[in-house]
Write an enzyme that holds these catalytic residues in place. Structure first.
Site, PDB file in Angstrom:
ATOM      1  N   GLY A 116       0.829  -1.197   0.000  1.00 28.78           N
ATOM      2  CA  GLY A 116       0.000   0.000   0.000  1.00 28.78           C
ATOM      3  C   GLY A 116       0.863   1.246   0.000  1.00 28.78           C
ATOM      4  O   GLY A 116       2.055   1.210   0.343  1.00 28.78           O
ATOM      5  N   CYS A 117       0.263   2.376  -0.390  1.00 29.79           N
ATOM      6  CA  CYS A 117       1.025   3.617  -0.510  1.00 29.79           C
ATOM      7  C   CYS A 117       1.465   4.135   0.855  1.00 29.79           C
ATOM      8  O   CYS A 117       2.640   4.452   1.064  1.00 29.79           O
ATOM      9  CB  CYS A 117       0.196   4.669  -1.260  1.00 29.79           C
ATOM     10  N   TYR A 118       0.521   4.234   1.802  1.00 35.19           N
ATOM     11  CA  TYR A 118       0.911   4.702   3.142  1.00 35.19           C
ATOM     12  C   TYR A 118       1.971   3.785   3.754  1.00 35.19           C
ATOM     13  O   TYR A 118       2.985   4.271   4.267  1.00 35.19           O
ATOM     14  CB  TYR A 118      -0.311   4.791   4.064  1.00 35.19           C
TER      15      TYR A 118
END
Lengths: 336, 336, 336, 336
Positions: A143-145
């Protein structure tokens, strides 16, 4: 590649268009199948003669590798439908195979990932798990976060540099492309421009269990609160780490640990200054720095990436490069 | 009013233009003196025939009250030059008299505030110190970040609702008007648009000692890291509070404490939902909410204000209303 | 290259950093000389070890070509100071040598360009004057607005496709980087965000005489009104052309003229759809289309470029490529 | 009021909430009926206890006046369903009754407005048709673009100040709220931020016939090309008028005509400077200026309004004031 019409798929196509070792065999779009890529994305350069096909034709075409940029649950469905892909290299950009524990995945996303299939996947935080990725055929792109948080945090916890005195508190801020391309009230220009706010605070966001599972060997607990920024691309994370006490020379030790861990990594850059989003947006770079406050025994890490590139499509291509043993920066040195 | 050409002075004039009990006798501007307000600020409504005068004429004019919207250090200078203003009502929007300890002020701002003059000032966090303000003649208007943090935090610490287990970590994000009207590289459109970053992290910002002095009775320590948002106005604060443990019913107890403390306060609104900047920008409102995570023993407060209004010019007018015993919302109910 | 710290110089360095046939020998900055490029521009990639030098050292260094990205008048001064540069290839990004008539230049900019020096320069609208540029040593890079207007207009007027019935009216809108990097009130974030307006309307802008001189063989008169957009980069031009009457098949004839004139031009793209800035920002592309209204005998051309790339630094590099006989797209295919 | 959940309806409620002579009896929303206004619009001030009702209950409630903020065609349907509203004062913000010619309306919108009903309506360009509006019961509120164009243009054409030598060319630029609140790809933040483009050029936009019908007594032809700005609110119009020749003193004559026509109009402001959107956004003001170019015999008018206020909800309330004979600025002097 499967799923060309989301923001991630679109960025992936833009990167692949300039990748010297990749020829894009096809791109699918449920909504736009039959249209030329040129007409859908006037900016997509040399791929623009490509015609979008329906996703249900994708599984039968012979390719060396496949990117899945689908919604959560759809990647499971796709791979169950085409079992022969198990010998093809797959980089999945959904959350479907990011968890080692299928139970935790089910609890978090409400979906069942077949255990046998799930075991084939490696968590694709490239610089951290490069060796495992190189030996695997299937990669679950992070995921990006989590990418923005784990890159600086993992080496410090793995290296036992920090004696935690409480939970780590992460506040992140993401550009609007992180909310996806599907039109909805929350992503209207008039709702985002000039505005700022938190959503899914503390434990509500599904990227929290993803981060905690990766960090589970180190017995840390996290708070995670994301915010929506009035910009298109980029993630900024503030990571507050409470210590029992601040030993002498801690800042240098942290920087040394990072430099050693990320030596020869073209995209991960520990820096001394306070990084801003403009330094990484449009690139596959991750930058982070550290500040320490002895008065409160607090370590603060500030971390920036482009959510669609290092946080998604760029890291996916980086994982492809690792899967094939190509130099890691192949096709990724430019701006996208 | 003294200092009309900064963003705060301009907003103050806009508010005063519609205040039913105020007649603006004069407005000063070192740079623009001699020009009509209309020509400098085409939007300033009924005041637009006002002509800007030089600041050095301001101290000799007879008025019932005076607003000082000057740079740090200049308010000290102004009041030393015009000692007879000591019997006039003064609302100072600079930092010059915000500290009870002139030693702490000197350490923080490198400036000397005369102790006798400093003692005349009351810290103008209106809803918290209303009684003191009403009895005073001179008010030191709080900083913008402190207003967003202290309004939710003060009643909880004063009410001994929270048993702290470590430092409180505040991450705030402010619109660009908070950086002032003087042209500089950091406030160019091309540096801010599409960008985000932290500045003066942990202990570097001068609003940290201001907050800690107000909270000093409660033995709390703070980390404070501000960020610059690509918007014009607004401040959003995330306040992470680590507890020894989360007692049953804590969330309700916090909301009850707020509701009781801010009963009959027209501008301070504890809310149940996650507040966003758009709900307060252009108004004198402050909104905040609370979320609790038992797993990590963390209380998270999310707080929003307009930095130029509740965080500066609006609260200044509110303090004027209190000084004169007028209803607190006089001239402040609209949008500015 | 001379003048690295403006927005144009910075973009030029970014492009040159990836140009396969260019090695940047030096970069100058009056303000920042002595600092490493890395510290001034954290994003400048492989050039970042370069140290900025003072402009007065630049003229004495031996190089194959020199870019001048200086203020108006400073290029004249620079070339007068270093006469031996007359045999070096020079691409000047200022206005100093854009005019064939030094009298018109003096009237427009209030500056005197030596006639002998001026004669050495060719107007660098690459696709239109490619042959002349190839034979020259000195190129005057066009203004940003003229590039967006002349690329679509020149072939139509040169080809006598349009019988004008009155003045051509151009309204253009530019991103804020067009206003330059020097901090000033007009380029503050708070002045531009959420705002829009015209400046220097009809005949006041200095790009109008530049356009009219290039179009002078065709006896057209122009109105030109620029506007400032709340974005960083990009220029959009609406060009209204009044005709005596609209002959049958005019739209096709215009498109055919463009396609023929710009055949084999990798960066100039006549399109059928209505182009938007997002299709060209970050690239060296120019796109334009045409619409015709028989009812009012009006031809409308809509044209987009990136003001800092095709409108400045990108076209400058393109001109360098032409000067040296390299393929025109060398180092310019990517995003910047 | 009927139709509370569009951007126009929401702005209308905000204005009405502070109108001293209006009590909002109800507000409807098909999607949100049953919810409290407070929960839908956290910012709506003193109306926030109002509960939204279903539109099909609205026609039966007894009120003194009704605002219709519905989609095109829905106002016709509503008034046909509730014929007894013919004696109630109605301000309709849709296009349904803006045309004197129902044939032209049908051609433009593909909808049939009953001729008898249509005749009851007056075109609500307040300052121009104030007398007619005062005598009417039903007002068709003008489109946003037409308001910005007709206010400056009507008095000049009606006063025969300009001898036209060709078509008038209008380029307008609107904020994103003009595209409506329904989520769609074109109004996503990521499509609008940093972007700019034209849509429906020359004759395609439905506001062109609306303008031409109002100006039909003056035998002028118009080109009209709207653009989408990356801001929330505001319309800027450039109006190019070609003359046979520019008589001496024309600029003064235009300004005098405006000043005389709009004498005692609190909201319409001819100005000498170049107006920008920031001067009118959030208010019911219209500002415009004129520039003249003798060389090309061109008159250029630059005009600004807030599209949702003077271009919609504010003018609607102004028309209500005229219908009831209240002072025109009642409830409209503030910012919204």
């Amino acid at each position: 590649m499967v799923g060309a019409t989301g923001y991630t798929g679109r960025k992936l196509l833009r990167i692949l268009a300039g990748h010297p070792r990749v020829r894009v065999a096809f791109a699918t779009s449920a909504r736009e199948s039959g249209r030329r890529l040129l007409d859908v994305y006037p900016e997509c350069g040399c791929l623009r003669e490509l015609t979008l096909i329906s996703p249900d034709r994708a599984g039968t075409l012979a390719v060396d590798a496949i990117f899945l940029a689908l919604g959560h649950g759809e990647a499971i469905q796709f791979l169950k439908t085409y079992p022969r892909l198990s010998s093809t290299r797959v980089v999945d950009l959904s959350a479907d195979f990011r968890f080692r524990s299928t139970a935790l995945f089910r609890k978090t996303y409400g979906l069942a990932a077949p255990a046998a299939l799930n075991r084939k996947f490696v968590y694709g935080l490239t610089e951290v798990f490069r060796e495992k990725i190189h030996r695997a055929r299937h990669v679950a792109n992070p995921g990006c976060y989590p990418t923005s948080v784990l890159l600086p945090l993992y080496p410090l916890l793995a290296g036992k540099i920090l004696r935690l005195a409480g939970p780590i508190s992460v506040t992140s801020a993401s550009g609007a492309s992180g909310a996806g391309a599907t039109p909805k009230p929350e992503t209207r220009f008039c709702d985002i421009d000039g505005n700022f706010g938190a959503y899914k605070p503390l434990r509500e966001h599904r990227h929290l269990p993803e981060m905690e599972e990766v960090l589970s060997p180190f017995k840390s607990r996290l708070n995670f609160t994301p915010h929506l920024l009035p910009i298109r691309d980029g993630i900024f994370s503030d990571i507050h780490i409470p210590l029992a006490r601040v030993p002498a020379g801690l800042e240098k030790r942290i920087q040394d640990t990072w430099r050693s861990f990320y030596r020869d990594c073209p995209f991960v850059k520990p820096v001394a200054h306070l990084p801003r989003l403009s330094e990484v947006v449009g690139t596959n770079l991750a930058k982070f720095t550290v500040r320490i406050e002895a008065r409160t025994n607090t370590v603060l890490i500030l971390s920036v990436i482009d959510n669609l590139i290092k946080g998604a499509a760029g890291q996916a291509v980086q994982n492809l490069n690792v899967l094939f043993g190509w130099p890691e920066e192949t096709g990724l040195a430019g701006r996208f």
